[in-house]
Design a protein around this motif. Structure first.
Motif, mmCIF file in Angstrom:
data_model
loop_
_atom_site.group_PDB
_atom_site.id
_atom_site.type_symbol
_atom_site.label_atom_id
_atom_site.label_comp_id
_atom_site.label_asym_id
_atom_site.label_seq_id
_atom_site.Cartn_x
_atom_site.Cartn_y
_atom_site.Cartn_z
ATOM 1 N N ALA A 10 -17.698 -2.901 3.870
ATOM 2 C CA ALA A 10 -17.745 -3.730 2.656
ATOM 3 C C ALA A 10 -17.929 -2.858 1.424
ATOM 4 O O ALA A 10 -17.304 -3.088 0.379
ATOM 5 N N LEU A 11 -18.774 -1.845 1.522
ATOM 6 C CA LEU A 11 -18.959 -0.935 0.392
ATOM 7 C C LEU A 11 -17.710 -0.108 0.135
ATOM 8 O O LEU A 11 -17.396 0.206 -1.011
ATOM 9 N N LEU A 13 -14.668 -1.174 0.518
ATOM 10 C CA LEU A 13 -13.796 -2.054 -0.254
ATOM 11 C C LEU A 13 -14.214 -2.095 -1.718
ATOM 12 O O LEU A 13 -13.387 -2.196 -2.619
ATOM 13 N N THR A 14 -15.514 -2.010 -1.954
ATOM 14 C CA THR A 14 -16.038 -2.163 -3.303
ATOM 15 C C THR A 14 -15.814 -0.931 -4.171
ATOM 16 O O THR A 14 -15.493 -1.066 -5.350
ATOM 17 N N SER A 20 -11.039 -0.806 -8.169
ATOM 18 C CA SER A 20 -12.425 -1.286 -8.167
ATOM 19 C C SER A 20 -13.315 -0.408 -9.037
ATOM 20 O O SER A 20 -14.184 -0.914 -9.746
ATOM 21 N N ALA A 87 -15.074 -6.002 -4.622
ATOM 22 C CA ALA A 87 -14.689 -6.083 -3.208
ATOM 23 C C ALA A 87 -13.388 -6.853 -3.035
ATOM 24 O O ALA A 87 -12.529 -6.471 -2.235
#
Length: 107
Positions: A10-11, A13-14, A20, A87
């Motif tokens: 998840a991080l 993706l962020t 991002s 994200a």
């Protein structure tokens, strides 16, 4: 998949792509200006400097800011909205980079 692996993905993706990072930089600049305006600029009327970070991080930040709590809630709403939107942008960019299953190899 373990929990730490899920958090890492998840991080990733962020913050693991240029889109991002640019988005988070824009939110940080807008929030920094709003904090500077709140702390160091004297206004006769209310300032709308904090509206820019809220709109940059909508829709999640607009839902959270409706809760009572004052400025701290606004800052937490901005942070939560920025991370969620970053994200989503990362997931979109990752989806665009993946080769489609419908394209023929070598085409």
């Amino acid at each position: 998949m373990t929990i730490s692996r899920r958090i890492r993905s998840a991080l990733a993706l962020t913050v693991d792509n240029w889109l991002s990072r640019c988005y988070l930089g824009a939110v940080a600049l807008a929030t920094g200006f709003a904090v500077y305006d709140h702390l160091f600029v004297d206004h006769a009327d209310a300032s709308l400097a904090f509206a820019a970070p809220l709109f940059l991080t909508a829709p999640l930040s607009l839902l959270v800011v409706a809760l009572p709590g004052g400025a701290l809630t606004g800052y937490l709403a901005t942070a939560a909205g920025a991370l969620a939107n970053a994200a989503v942008l990362g997931a979109i960019l990752r989806g665009l980079r993946r080769p489609s299953a419908h394209t023929a190899p070598g085409a």
